[in-house]
Design a protein around this motif. Structure first.
Motif, short mmCIF file in Angstrom:
data_model
loop_
_atom_site.label_atom_id
_atom_site.label_comp_id
_atom_site.label_asym_id
_atom_site.label_seq_id
_atom_site.Cartn_x
_atom_site.Cartn_y
_atom_site.Cartn_z
N LEU A 1 11.33 -3.19 -5.99
CA LEU A 1 11.42 -2.16 -4.95
C LEU A 1 10.29 -2.20 -3.93
CD1 LEU A 1 12.33 0.76 -7.37
CD2 LEU A 1 13.90 -0.45 -5.83
N GLY A 2 9.22 -2.91 -4.23
CA GLY A 2 8.07 -2.86 -3.34
C GLY A 2 7.26 -1.60 -3.61
N ALA A 3 6.49 -1.16 -2.63
CA ALA A 3 5.63 0.01 -2.79
C ALA A 3 6.47 1.27 -2.55
CB ALA A 3 4.46 -0.05 -1.83
N ASP A 4 7.32 1.59 -3.51
CA ASP A 4 8.24 2.73 -3.36
C ASP A 4 7.60 3.97 -3.98
OD1 ASP A 4 10.42 4.58 -3.78
OD2 ASP A 4 11.77 2.89 -3.39
N ALA A 5 7.68 5.08 -3.22
CA ALA A 5 7.06 6.32 -3.70
C ALA A 5 7.76 6.88 -4.93
CB ALA A 5 7.07 7.36 -2.58
N GLU A 6 8.97 6.43 -5.23
CA GLU A 6 9.69 6.99 -6.37
C GLU A 6 9.50 6.19 -7.65
OE1 GLU A 6 13.33 8.63 -3.61
OE2 GLU A 6 13.56 8.65 -5.79
N LEU B 1 11.08 6.78 -11.42
CA LEU B 1 11.96 5.75 -11.98
C LEU B 1 11.42 5.24 -13.32
CD1 LEU B 1 12.71 3.81 -8.69
CD2 LEU B 1 14.25 5.34 -9.91
N LEU B 2 10.11 5.18 -13.42
CA LEU B 2 9.49 4.77 -14.69
C LEU B 2 9.85 5.76 -15.79
CD1 LEU B 2 7.53 2.63 -15.86
CD2 LEU B 2 5.67 4.20 -15.34
N GLN B 3 9.77 7.05 -15.47
CA GLN B 3 10.20 8.09 -16.43
C GLN B 3 11.65 7.85 -16.85
OE1 GLN B 3 8.59 11.16 -17.67
NE2 GLN B 3 6.84 9.93 -17.06
N GLU B 4 12.47 7.61 -15.83
CA GLU B 4 13.90 7.45 -16.09
C GLU B 4 14.15 6.29 -17.05
OE1 GLU B 4 16.00 7.75 -12.35
OE2 GLU B 4 17.73 6.70 -13.23
N ASP C 1 17.25 14.58 9.71
CA ASP C 1 16.23 15.41 9.09
C ASP C 1 16.33 15.44 7.59
OD1 ASP C 1 16.44 17.84 11.77
OD2 ASP C 1 15.32 15.98 11.55
N GLN C 2 17.50 15.09 7.01
CA GLN C 2 17.66 15.24 5.58
C GLN C 2 17.18 14.04 4.77
OE1 GLN C 2 21.61 16.47 4.54
NE2 GLN C 2 21.62 18.12 6.04
N THR C 3 16.80 13.00 5.46
CA THR C 3 16.30 11.84 4.72
C THR C 3 14.79 11.78 4.84
OG1 THR C 3 16.45 10.38 6.61
CG2 THR C 3 18.40 10.59 5.22
N ARG C 4 14.20 10.96 4.03
CA ARG C 4 12.74 10.84 4.13
C ARG C 4 12.35 9.38 3.94
NH1 ARG C 4 10.30 10.28 -0.84
NH2 ARG C 4 11.58 10.77 -2.62
N GLN C 5 11.22 9.05 4.48
CA GLN C 5 10.69 7.71 4.29
C GLN C 5 10.40 7.49 2.82
OE1 GLN C 5 10.15 5.01 5.73
NE2 GLN C 5 10.46 5.45 7.90
N ASP D 1 3.18 4.65 3.05
CA ASP D 1 2.68 4.13 4.32
C ASP D 1 1.71 2.98 4.08
OD1 ASP D 1 2.50 7.46 5.74
OD2 ASP D 1 4.10 5.98 5.72
N PRO D 2 1.85 1.90 4.75
CA PRO D 2 0.95 0.76 4.56
C PRO D 2 -0.40 1.06 5.17
CG PRO D 2 2.43 0.29 6.37
CD PRO D 2 2.85 1.61 5.82
N THR D 3 -1.39 0.43 4.66
CA THR D 3 -2.71 0.54 5.27
C THR D 3 -2.79 -0.54 6.33
OG1 THR D 3 -3.69 -1.06 3.81
CG2 THR D 3 -3.59 1.20 3.04
N SER D 4 -3.94 -0.71 6.90
CA SER D 4 -4.07 -1.71 7.93
C SER D 4 -4.22 -3.10 7.32
CB SER D 4 -5.28 -1.38 8.81
OG SER D 4 -6.44 -1.36 8.00
N SER D 5 -4.23 -3.20 5.99
CA SER D 5 -4.43 -4.50 5.36
C SER D 5 -3.31 -5.46 5.75
CB SER D 5 -4.49 -4.32 3.86
OG SER D 5 -4.01 -5.43 3.20
N ASP D 6 -3.69 -6.69 6.06
CA ASP D 6 -2.70 -7.71 6.39
C ASP D 6 -1.70 -7.89 5.26
OD1 ASP D 6 -4.87 -9.97 8.26
OD2 ASP D 6 -3.85 -8.11 8.78
N ALA D 7 -2.23 -7.92 4.05
CA ALA D 7 -1.36 -8.16 2.91
C ALA D 7 -0.30 -7.07 2.81
CB ALA D 7 -2.18 -8.21 1.62
N LEU D 8 -0.69 -5.82 3.00
CA LEU D 8 0.28 -4.74 2.87
C LEU D 8 1.27 -4.73 4.04
CD1 LEU D 8 -1.96 -1.95 1.33
CD2 LEU D 8 -0.22 -3.34 0.23
N LEU D 9 0.82 -5.14 5.20
CA LEU D 9 1.76 -5.24 6.32
C LEU D 9 2.78 -6.34 6.06
CD1 LEU D 9 -0.71 -4.82 9.32
CD2 LEU D 9 1.04 -3.21 8.61
N ALA D 10 2.28 -7.45 5.53
CA ALA D 10 3.18 -8.55 5.18
C ALA D 10 4.16 -8.11 4.09
CB ALA D 10 2.37 -9.75 4.68
N LEU D 11 3.64 -7.33 3.17
CA LEU D 11 4.48 -6.83 2.08
C LEU D 11 5.61 -5.96 2.64
CD1 LEU D 11 3.96 -7.39 -0.88
CD2 LEU D 11 2.85 -5.18 -1.06
#
Lengths: 424, 203
Positions: free
Chosen positions: B45-50, B54-57, B106-110, B114-124
């Protein structure tokens, strides 16, 4: 041109490395707590339902008979429902406390005591910084393990129905039928203490020659260390009023101490006194005396507690092979005993400290934990297992042990090492 | 303080304890496998906030279905399969939310952190934008094979499909991924060499 698969494997590794964030440990801890709470609530609901069910698996459906039969069955089954308990005090919220669960470690805050109140009226007040576990409950009592510290216990009388409680502290067990007493246990120096206010209890265990009854007003103090070693560490010679082996369990306030009785309790091997030499702290002389008699013969005939003392004497004299021999024979001759498990722990120490064989050490500490998951050396064993695995290069296993240790003993003697292992 | 009972025995005893509802077994089970399962969810999933939810699930499902575990030595791969299916269901839920966004923004969310300014995270972030375009089943094959580094048989088992099916899906995923990456030369360069990469240069 490089094959696509090779490029993708390399790319995948870069993606994997970039995904590793610094939040993992903290997030995993938080989610662990959440999972335990969820499972606990679900188990609580399920057990309440089972408790109410008239026929296991039938979900409380009344069948057959008249109303009187149904009521009779209900009463009979109600009498079989295990007692429950609540935990209050310290940092726990609410005047009524929280429901307790069997198996959980209950640890009183360093500044305040914690009270356990049982549904049939019994209570346990756990002293500051002390720890216990309620291992199991029945309809007329429970089995409680005092892991360390002190507890004041008041067991309710239940009329004609006999209460049946059992308290364990290290190798000592107290069978209780209805009484008030104070019990304390120190897992580091293996000392046990009991003061009885009223009623009577029966105390038994590996460091007693046989079960001993203690009645109201009486007290008992025991050292469960192998004979002689503790005395040598604590003082050069026994002094008046101190007795490292056993205080006479009596009825009433007076206490009798009999250091001389220690000699008569020791097993004899053809009149040799290697036991007395070891007990007095003369390890080298004691070991040589045992070798004069025949070390193998001593190992075959000595009691388990004596073999532990002999192994300690050998280890402290630098005679590692003799220590291993005595401990190995002990495990062969007394399989399944607490002393055999203590020998496993000691073998782990020898492997770690004397031989630098960390894999072997880890194996023995794991053996101890397998045989005595609630044993008096459990905390030490988990900590030492963690260290041994770390030194043996089993980093992943050591990190798991470290996390387990910190969950269980956040302020324990190995906590600093555990944190260093987890975050290296 | 009340702490769940520490469980210090091996996997075989742990599974039995889970089946019988031992109070400390769930915690011990989690301790043994959570880090690896979290990593698998992250790979898919990448850096997913959920991911925490999901781990609990995954673990609650596993504990509920522990009776289905046939062979003790397969506990990790069995858990991984549950994680893969949980992640796939999540991806499909997110895809449905995107349709919802068309009607009710309005009913959806990111979902992504949020990525940091790190190149690696932007590439990710760019990498997972590409993976978001690939159908869920093919995406699974790709991340398990290349990001998690599983062998083909292991990954096929985790996906619950035959090796032949797995290879077909993987082949489609590889082609799609490489085509998308070739349209992003800087991402391609980062993936190959790890040199500095910037979104500003890409646009």
């Amino acid at each position: 041109m490089e094959p696509a698969e090779a490029k993708l494997i390399r790319a995948g590794k870069k993606i994997r490395d970039a995904l590793d964030d610094g939040n993992a440990a903290e997030e995993l801890r938080a989610e662990r707590n959440r999972l335990v709470e969820t499972i606990t609530m679900r188990n609580g609901r399920a057990s309440r339902w089972r408790g109410l069910s008239l026929f296991p698996g039938w979900r409380g459906i009344f069948v057959g008979g008249g109303a009187a039969v149904a009521v009779g069955v209900a009463v009979l089954l109600w009498l079989q429902i295990p007692i429950s308990f609540r935990i209050a005090g310290g940092a726990l919220p609410g005047a009524g406390g929280v429901p307790g669960r069997t198996g959980d470690v209950v640890e009183a805050d360093a500044r305040a005591s914690t009270a356990l109140q049982f549904s049939e009226g019994s209570s346990i007040v756990l002293d500051k910084g002390s720890r216990l576990r309620v291992l199991s409950t029945e309809s007329n009592g429970a089995r409680v393990l005092i892991e360390s510290g002190r507890a004041d216990v008041a067991i309710a009388h239940r009329g004609t129905r006999k209460a049946r409680w059992r308290f364990e502290a290290g190798p000592v067990a107290i069978a209780v039928t209805g009484t008030k007493f104070r019990v304390d246990w120190n897992p580091k120096d293996l000392t046990f203490g009991l003061e009885l206010s009223e009623g009577s209890v029966i105390v038994s265990g590996d460091c007693l020659p046989g079960p001993r009854t203690v009645t109201g007003g009486g007290s008992l103090r025991l050292s469960c260390l192998p004979s002689g070693v503790a005395r040598t560490v604590a003082a050069a010679t026994p002094t008046a009023g101190e007795d490292e082996m056993e205080a006479e369990a009596i009825e009433g306030p007076a206490r009798a101490a009999a250091p001389a009785r220690r000699e008569t309790k020791l097993a004899h091997v053809d009149g040799e006194t290697w036991q007395a030499l070891v007990a007095a702290g003369h390890y080298g002389d004691g070991l040589r005396a045992a070798e004069r008699v025949g070390f193998a013969r001593v190992c075959r005939t000595a009691a388990a507690v004596e073999l532990l003392a002999l192994a300690d004497a050998a280890r402290l004299s630098g005679r590692t092979a003799r220590a291993v021999e005595a401990l190995t024979v002990l495990r062969q001759r007394f399989p399944g005993s607490l002393h055999a498990s203590t020998a496993a722990f000691a073998l782990g120490r020898v492997a770690y400290e004397r031989r630098g064989d960390y894999n072997e050490a880890a194996r023995w500490f794991a053996t101890y934990l397998d045989e005595q998951p609630s044993g008096p050396l459990m905390g030490d064993a988990v900590g030492r297992l963690m260290e041994a695995r770390h030194r043996a290069g089993e980093r992943a296993a050591a990190r798991r042990d470290a996390e387990r240790y910190l969950q269980r003993f956040p302020e324990g003697p190995y906590a600093g090492t555990a944190r260093a292992i987890m975050f290296e | 303080m009340v702490t769940p009972l520490t469980f210090a025995r091996g996997d075989e005893n742990l599974i039995d304890a889970l089946r019988s509802g031992h109070p400390g077994a769930a915690a011990a089970f989690y301790d043994q496998h959570a880090a690896a399962i979290r990593r698998t969810l992250q790979s898919v999933l990448g850096a997913d906030a959920e991911i925490p939810d999901l781990l609990q699930e995954v673990f609650i499902r596993a504990i509920d279905r522990i009776g289905e575990l046939q062979h003790l030595e397969q506990v990790r791969s069995w858990l991984t399969t549950i994680a893969v299916f949980t992640a796939r269901a999540h991806i499909r839920r997110l895809a449905r939310r995107k349709w919802l966004f068309l009607f009710s923004p309005d009913q959806t969310r990111q979902n992504h952190r949020d990525p940091t300014s790190s190149d690696a995270l932007l590439a990710l972030r760019e990498t997972y934008r590409i993976l978001d375009k690939i159908p869920a089943n093919e995406r699974m094959t790709f991340v398990l094979r290349f990001v998690e580094g599983m062998t083909l048989p292991e990954a096929a088992q985790a996906c619950g499909v035959s090796l032949a099916t797995f290879k077909r899906r993987l082949s489609r995923a590889e082609k799609r991924f490489l085509r998308e990456v070739r349209e992003r030369p800087l991402l391609e360069q980062w993936l190959e060499e790890g040199t500095r990469w910037s979104l500003q240069k890409q646009s």
